[in-house]
Enzyme design. Structure first.
Site, short mmCIF file in Angstrom:
data_model
loop_
_atom_site.label_atom_id
_atom_site.label_comp_id
_atom_site.label_asym_id
_atom_site.label_seq_id
_atom_site.Cartn_x
_atom_site.Cartn_y
_atom_site.Cartn_z
N GLY A 22 0.85 -1.49 0.01
CA GLY A 22 0.23 0.43 0.13
C GLY A 22 0.99 1.67 -0.12
O GLY A 22 1.76 1.17 -0.12
N LEU A 24 0.34 3.98 -2.49
CA LEU A 24 0.72 3.37 -3.69
C LEU A 24 1.11 4.71 -4.56
O LEU A 24 0.41 5.54 -3.91
CB LEU A 24 -0.14 2.73 -4.27
CG LEU A 24 -1.03 2.41 -3.47
CD1 LEU A 24 -2.34 1.28 -4.78
CD2 LEU A 24 0.27 0.58 -3.72
N GLY A 27 5.34 3.47 -8.83
CA GLY A 27 6.55 2.66 -8.90
C GLY A 27 5.55 1.37 -9.06
O GLY A 27 4.89 0.50 -10.15
N HIS A 28 4.50 1.23 -8.30
CA HIS A 28 3.08 0.01 -7.60
C HIS A 28 2.07 0.69 -9.14
O HIS A 28 2.40 -0.83 -9.78
CB HIS A 28 2.66 0.28 -6.60
CG HIS A 28 3.43 0.46 -5.67
ND1 HIS A 28 3.17 1.67 -4.64
CD2 HIS A 28 3.74 -0.41 -4.82
CE1 HIS A 28 3.76 1.38 -3.64
NE2 HIS A 28 4.14 -0.06 -3.78
N GLN A 52 7.39 -9.85 7.89
CA GLN A 52 8.86 -9.51 7.13
C GLN A 52 9.63 -8.50 7.84
O GLN A 52 10.50 -7.96 7.41
CB GLN A 52 8.69 -9.76 5.21
CG GLN A 52 7.47 -7.75 5.06
CD GLN A 52 7.14 -7.80 3.75
OE1 GLN A 52 7.10 -8.94 3.64
NE2 GLN A 52 7.37 -7.33 3.05
N GLN A 139 12.02 -4.33 -10.03
CA GLN A 139 13.30 -4.50 -9.94
C GLN A 139 13.48 -3.52 -9.10
O GLN A 139 14.96 -3.71 -8.44
CB GLN A 139 13.86 -3.70 -11.07
CG GLN A 139 14.75 -3.33 -11.54
CD GLN A 139 15.61 -3.46 -12.66
OE1 GLN A 139 16.02 -2.91 -13.83
NE2 GLN A 139 17.22 -2.34 -12.01
N ASP A 141 13.10 -3.76 -5.59
CA ASP A 141 13.45 -4.90 -5.41
C ASP A 141 14.67 -6.00 -5.31
O ASP A 141 13.53 -6.94 -5.77
CB ASP A 141 12.24 -5.19 -3.99
CG ASP A 141 11.65 -3.70 -3.11
OD1 ASP A 141 12.06 -3.30 -1.91
OD2 ASP A 141 10.77 -3.82 -3.87
N MET A 175 11.40 6.17 -6.48
CA MET A 175 10.12 5.66 -5.60
C MET A 175 9.62 4.78 -4.61
O MET A 175 10.35 3.78 -5.52
CB MET A 175 9.09 5.68 -7.03
CG MET A 175 8.96 7.09 -7.40
SD MET A 175 6.79 7.41 -8.44
CE MET A 175 7.31 8.52 -8.80
N SER A 177 6.88 3.64 -0.81
CA SER A 177 6.91 4.31 -0.11
C SER A 177 7.38 5.18 0.99
O SER A 177 7.04 6.05 1.72
CB SER A 177 6.06 3.22 0.60
OG SER A 177 5.33 2.47 -0.49
P1 AMP Z 1 5.83 -2.84 -1.92
O1 AMP Z 1 4.91 -1.55 -1.85
O2 AMP Z 1 6.98 -1.31 -1.88
O3 AMP Z 1 6.24 -3.59 -0.32
O4 AMP Z 1 6.48 -2.97 -3.02
C1 AMP Z 1 5.45 -3.25 -3.95
C2 AMP Z 1 5.63 -4.11 -5.14
O5 AMP Z 1 6.28 -2.90 -5.63
C3 AMP Z 1 7.16 -4.39 -5.82
O6 AMP Z 1 7.42 -5.35 -6.15
C4 AMP Z 1 8.23 -3.48 -5.51
O7 AMP Z 1 9.14 -4.41 -6.31
C5 AMP Z 1 7.67 -2.72 -6.58
N1 AMP Z 1 7.42 -1.15 -6.61
C6 AMP Z 1 8.04 -0.25 -5.44
N2 AMP Z 1 8.91 0.82 -6.26
C7 AMP Z 1 8.78 0.60 -6.94
C8 AMP Z 1 9.29 1.12 -7.96
N3 AMP Z 1 10.37 2.40 -7.86
N4 AMP Z 1 9.51 0.87 -9.59
C9 AMP Z 1 9.20 0.01 -10.12
N5 AMP Z 1 7.82 -1.52 -8.89
C10 AMP Z 1 8.70 -0.84 -7.47
#
Ligand code: AMP
Length: 274
Positions: A22, A24, A27-28, A52, A139, A141, A175, A177
């Site tokens: 969340g 968002l 990137g998401h 985690q 990518q 992560d 980007m 969160s």
């Molecule tokens: P998170 O909410 O941070 O767990 O991220 C959820 C998904 O969004 C994961 O697969 C992250 O790798 C992807 N994600 C987070 N930030 C970015 C970004 N800046 N660019 C592309 N994907 C992202």
């Protein structure tokens, strides 16, 4: 969710799945766009997964804004938001985890020992609930994406993992969160992570192949961040994440960086293809 996903599969729909925690951002949403392009039904999950986070990490203060997230997802034409309750995901007596092995002990795993166990457990569980044909990861992560690909191969999950490029702010900061935690001055200086990656790319394009030299020069740039603690900069094989001393033609590499800016831990990377 499980019943609904079962019905979708019976009616021959393809399910695209974007797991998130969340808060968002673009990137998401880039993962959402990729999912919509590839599948007939897109499911996004929002779940801040407690297993985690280590006890000293930011679970309690992880940013949340469900209203804004819903608006973004509706505007993007997402079909389903799956927003489970922690009690339902981890009911009393929960006792089964997915332990990734060697790939989860290095780099991020060295600094966050239980992290990938939590990630694999929740992602594996979500795959069993959402039953996706495609699952989309960033990518951003890179090691997480590799751990999940490995898990899907090893445990024979019947789906395709798609890894999408890093989306950046205008100045180049990846980007995240967690960027909201940064104080204005820290936010300005955080761009040095990206600058160090750009510098590495420049050195490589000029013919430098010795990774120690590249890492040393990157560290000099990171030193320009006032209140920082560098966890690591490592140049690794893009498939098995082992560190390399010399870059060789014909292989792909990741330059990985993890650095605390103030109290905020940031990660970034660049894929190097020869
Ligand atoms: P998170 O909410 O941070 O767990 O991220 C959820 C998904 O969004 C994961 O697969 C992250 O790798 C992807 N994600 C987070 N930030 C970015 C970004 N800046 N660019 C592309 N994907 C992202």
């Amino acid at each position: 969710m499980q019943e609904f996903a079962g019905e979708l599969r019976l009616s021959k729909k393809t399910i695209g799945f974007v797991p998130t925690m969340g808060y968002l951002h673009q990137g998401h949403m880039s993962l959402v766009q990729e999912s919509k392009a590839r599948s007939s039904c897109t499911v996004v999950s929002i779940f801040v997964n407690p297993t985690q986070f280590a006890p000293n990490e930011d679970l309690a203060k992880y940013p949340r804004d469900l209203k804004k997230d819903c608006l973004l997802l509706e505007n993007a034409g997402v079909d389903v938001l799956f927003f489970p309750d922690a009690q339902e995901i981890y009911p009393e007596g929960f006792d089964t985890y997915i332990y990734p092995d060697s790939l989860s002990r290095i780099h991020e795993g060295e600094f966050r020992p239980i992290h990938f166990r939590g990630v694999c457990t929740i992602v594996g569980m979500l795959f069993n609930i959402v039953k996706p044909h495609f699952a989309f990861f960033g990518q951003k992560d890179a090691q997480q994406a590799a751990v999940i690909k490995r898990m899907c191969t090893d445990l024979k999950f019947d789906l395709e993992v798609v890894v999408c490029p890093i989306i950046r702010e205008n100045d180049g900061l990846a980007m995240s969160s967690r960027n909201v935690y940064l104080a204005p001055k820290e936010r300005q200086q955080a761009v040095k992570l990206y600058e160090s990656l750009l510098h590495a790319q420049k050195l490589i394009s000029e013919g430098v192949r010795n990774t120690n030299r590249i890492v040393e020069e990157m560290i000099q740039i990171i030193k320009g961040i006032e209140n920082h603690k560098l966890d690591y900069i490592r140049i690794v094989n893009a498939v098995n994440f082992s560190e390399v001393e010399m870059l060789k033609t014909g292989a792909d590499y990741y330059i990985l960086i993890a650095c605390r800016v103030g109290v905020t831990r940031l990660i970034d990377n660049e894929l190097i293809r020869f």
